[in-house]
Design a protein around this motif. Structure first.
Motif, PDB file in Angstrom:
ATOM      1  N   ILE A   1       0.993  -1.143  -0.081  1.00  0.00           N
ATOM      2  CA  ILE A   1      -0.046   0.080   0.167  1.00  0.00           C
ATOM      3  C   ILE A   1       1.018   1.267  -0.075  1.00  0.00           C
ATOM      4  CG2 ILE A   1      -1.753   1.111   1.197  1.00  0.00           C
ATOM      5  CD1 ILE A   1      -2.313  -1.568   2.638  1.00  0.00           C
ATOM      6  N   GLU A   2       1.039   1.770  -1.324  1.00  0.00           N
ATOM      7  CA  GLU A   2       2.099   2.859  -1.410  1.00  0.00           C
ATOM      8  C   GLU A   2       1.534   3.916  -2.443  1.00  0.00           C
ATOM      9  OE1 GLU A   2       4.574   5.606  -1.383  1.00  0.00           O
ATOM     10  OE2 GLU A   2       5.253   4.037  -0.125  1.00  0.00           O
ATOM     11  N   ASP A   3       1.275   5.268  -2.041  1.00  0.00           N
ATOM     12  CA  ASP A   3       0.826   6.046  -3.476  1.00  0.00           C
ATOM     13  C   ASP A   3       2.086   6.856  -3.954  1.00  0.00           C
ATOM     14  OD1 ASP A   3       1.789   7.810  -0.952  1.00  0.00           O
ATOM     15  OD2 ASP A   3       0.652   9.284  -1.813  1.00  0.00           O
ATOM     16  N   ASN A   4       3.303   6.673  -3.665  1.00  0.00           N
ATOM     17  CA  ASN A   4       4.502   7.478  -4.518  1.00  0.00           C
ATOM     18  C   ASN A   4       4.871   6.309  -5.501  1.00  0.00           C
ATOM     19  OD1 ASN A   4       7.350   7.653  -5.169  1.00  0.00           O
ATOM     20  ND2 ASN A   4       7.040   9.213  -4.002  1.00  0.00           N
ATOM     21  N   THR A   5       4.280   6.761  -6.769  1.00  0.00           N
ATOM     22  CA  THR A   5       4.832   5.700  -7.880  1.00  0.00           C
ATOM     23  C   THR A   5       6.180   5.196  -7.893  1.00  0.00           C
ATOM     24  OG1 THR A   5       2.874   6.604  -9.079  1.00  0.00           O
ATOM     25  CG2 THR A   5       4.351   5.427 -10.416  1.00  0.00           C
ATOM     26  N   GLY A   6       7.284   6.253  -8.025  1.00  0.00           N
ATOM     27  CA  GLY A   6       8.664   6.069  -8.004  1.00  0.00           C
ATOM     28  C   GLY A   6       9.140   4.851  -7.070  1.00  0.00           C
ATOM     29  N   PHE A   7       8.703   5.186  -5.657  1.00  0.00           N
ATOM     30  CA  PHE A   7       9.020   4.499  -4.628  1.00  0.00           C
ATOM     31  C   PHE A   7       8.458   2.780  -4.704  1.00  0.00           C
ATOM     32  CE2 PHE A   7       8.579   2.678  -0.324  1.00  0.00           C
ATOM     33  CZ  PHE A   7      10.043   2.704  -0.034  1.00  0.00           C
ATOM     34  N   LYS A   8       7.089   2.925  -5.074  1.00  0.00           N
ATOM     35  CA  LYS A   8       6.326   1.685  -5.322  1.00  0.00           C
ATOM     36  C   LYS A   8       7.012   0.953  -6.149  1.00  0.00           C
ATOM     37  CE  LYS A   8       2.837   1.904  -7.592  1.00  0.00           C
ATOM     38  NZ  LYS A   8       3.036   1.456  -9.139  1.00  0.00           N
TER      39      LYS A   8
ATOM     40  N   LEU B   1       3.693 -10.985  -4.546  1.00  0.00           N
ATOM     41  CA  LEU B   1       2.995  -9.811  -4.735  1.00  0.00           C
ATOM     42  C   LEU B   1       1.442  -9.960  -4.976  1.00  0.00           C
ATOM     43  CD1 LEU B   1       3.158  -6.662  -3.777  1.00  0.00           C
ATOM     44  CD2 LEU B   1       3.585  -6.397  -6.414  1.00  0.00           C
ATOM     45  N   LEU B   2       0.627  -9.941  -3.879  1.00  0.00           N
ATOM     46  CA  LEU B   2      -0.719 -10.445  -4.239  1.00  0.00           C
ATOM     47  C   LEU B   2      -1.558  -9.202  -4.703  1.00  0.00           C
ATOM     48  CD1 LEU B   2      -1.451 -12.331  -0.928  1.00  0.00           C
ATOM     49  CD2 LEU B   2      -0.745 -13.269  -3.222  1.00  0.00           C
ATOM     50  N   GLY B   3      -1.321  -7.955  -4.080  1.00  0.00           N
ATOM     51  CA  GLY B   3      -1.864  -6.720  -4.691  1.00  0.00           C
ATOM     52  C   GLY B   3      -1.296  -5.545  -4.435  1.00  0.00           C
ATOM     53  N   VAL B   4      -1.680  -4.124  -4.917  1.00  0.00           N
ATOM     54  CA  VAL B   4      -1.055  -3.076  -4.753  1.00  0.00           C
ATOM     55  C   VAL B   4      -2.118  -2.205  -4.503  1.00  0.00           C
ATOM     56  CG1 VAL B   4       0.505  -1.204  -5.677  1.00  0.00           C
ATOM     57  CG2 VAL B   4       1.071  -3.670  -6.002  1.00  0.00           C
ATOM     58  N   ALA B   5      -2.290  -1.317  -3.700  1.00  0.00           N
ATOM     59  CA  ALA B   5      -3.256  -0.152  -3.366  1.00  0.00           C
ATOM     60  C   ALA B   5      -2.541   1.246  -3.345  1.00  0.00           C
ATOM     61  CB  ALA B   5      -3.983  -0.400  -2.215  1.00  0.00           C
ATOM     62  N   HIS B   6      -3.060   2.231  -3.707  1.00  0.00           N
ATOM     63  CA  HIS B   6      -2.626   3.611  -3.777  1.00  0.00           C
ATOM     64  C   HIS B   6      -3.179   4.209  -2.677  1.00  0.00           C
ATOM     65  CE1 HIS B   6      -1.929   2.188  -8.014  1.00  0.00           C
ATOM     66  NE2 HIS B   6      -1.007   2.376  -7.863  1.00  0.00           N
ATOM     67  N   SER B   7      -4.249   3.859  -1.795  1.00  0.00           N
ATOM     68  CA  SER B   7      -4.585   4.822  -1.006  1.00  0.00           C
ATOM     69  C   SER B   7      -5.260   3.663   0.319  1.00  0.00           C
ATOM     70  CB  SER B   7      -6.069   5.375  -1.475  1.00  0.00           C
ATOM     71  OG  SER B   7      -6.933   4.691  -1.933  1.00  0.00           O
ATOM     72  N   GLY B   8      -5.928   4.204   1.151  1.00  0.00           N
ATOM     73  CA  GLY B   8      -6.431   3.405   2.527  1.00  0.00           C
ATOM     74  C   GLY B   8      -7.765   2.696   1.615  1.00  0.00           C
ATOM     75  N   ASP B   9      -8.680   3.471   1.049  1.00  0.00           N
ATOM     76  CA  ASP B   9      -9.594   3.049   0.490  1.00  0.00           C
ATOM     77  C   ASP B   9      -9.686   1.812  -0.608  1.00  0.00           C
ATOM     78  OD1 ASP B   9     -11.375   4.595   2.116  1.00  0.00           O
ATOM     79  OD2 ASP B   9     -11.640   6.183   0.386  1.00  0.00           O
TER      80      ASP B   9
ATOM     81  N   ASP C   1       2.457   2.148   3.686  1.00  0.00           N
ATOM     82  CA  ASP C   1       2.965   3.741   3.711  1.00  0.00           C
ATOM     83  C   ASP C   1       2.150   4.498   4.629  1.00  0.00           C
ATOM     84  OD1 ASP C   1       3.517   6.527   3.031  1.00  0.00           O
ATOM     85  OD2 ASP C   1       2.912   6.407   0.959  1.00  0.00           O
ATOM     86  N   LEU C   2       2.752   5.264   5.484  1.00  0.00           N
ATOM     87  CA  LEU C   2       2.133   5.874   6.686  1.00  0.00           C
ATOM     88  C   LEU C   2       1.443   7.453   6.193  1.00  0.00           C
ATOM     89  CD1 LEU C   2       4.729   5.426   9.534  1.00  0.00           C
ATOM     90  CD2 LEU C   2       2.585   4.170   8.872  1.00  0.00           C
ATOM     91  N   HIS C   3       1.772   7.753   4.881  1.00  0.00           N
ATOM     92  CA  HIS C   3       1.209   9.058   4.519  1.00  0.00           C
ATOM     93  C   HIS C   3       0.607   8.598   3.184  1.00  0.00           C
ATOM     94  CE1 HIS C   3       3.523  11.325   7.273  1.00  0.00           C
ATOM     95  NE2 HIS C   3       4.587  10.333   7.241  1.00  0.00           N
ATOM     96  N   LEU C   4      -0.677   8.528   3.334  1.00  0.00           N
ATOM     97  CA  LEU C   4      -1.381   7.889   2.078  1.00  0.00           C
ATOM     98  C   LEU C   4      -2.416   9.325   1.740  1.00  0.00           C
ATOM     99  CD1 LEU C   4      -2.352   4.470   2.951  1.00  0.00           C
ATOM    100  CD2 LEU C   4      -1.127   5.113   1.220  1.00  0.00           C
ATOM    101  N   PRO C   5      -2.843   9.514   0.443  1.00  0.00           N
ATOM    102  CA  PRO C   5      -3.516  10.370   0.125  1.00  0.00           C
ATOM    103  C   PRO C   5      -4.905  10.932   1.038  1.00  0.00           C
ATOM    104  CG  PRO C   5      -3.722   9.051  -1.652  1.00  0.00           C
ATOM    105  CD  PRO C   5      -2.483   8.643  -0.700  1.00  0.00           C
TER     106      PRO C   5
END
Length: 87
Positions: free
Chosen positions: A16-23, A38-46, A63-67
């Motif tokens: 779960i990571e919103d920064n594309t480069g880091f992800k 890797l089972l899945g990737v999410a860009h936000s908590g929702d 990621d502790l700082h999600l949008p």
């Protein structure tokens, strides 16, 4: 019967990571390690909570700082969603 994974089997993980480069860098590194699935990737908590319960990861990289919310607030809902997982 023991339900723990075999010693050499890949570790199921959700990212779960919103920064594309880091992800992308993390996915590349995990892929080269060969012991992670890797089972899945999410860009936000929702998005994370919308991933199927059936994924059932062992590990959640969060990621502790999600949008949409602070990652620490997401830990308990994620562990209810995937009770076997650890972060």
């Amino acid at each position: 019967m023991d339900s723990s994974p075999a010693i050499n089997s890949p570790i199921p993980l959700v990212l779960i990571e919103d920064n594309t480069g880091f992800k992308d860098a993390l996915i590349g590194h995990l892929g080269s390690a060969g012991n992670v699935r890797l089972l899945g990737v999410a860009h936000s908590g929702d998005e994370a909570l919308a991933l199927p319960v059936a994924l059932d990861p062992d590990i959640i990289v969060l990621d502790l700082h999600l949008p949409d919310q602070f990652g620490l607030q997401l830990i308990q809902p994620l562990l209810r969603h995937w009770p076997r997982a650890r972060g």
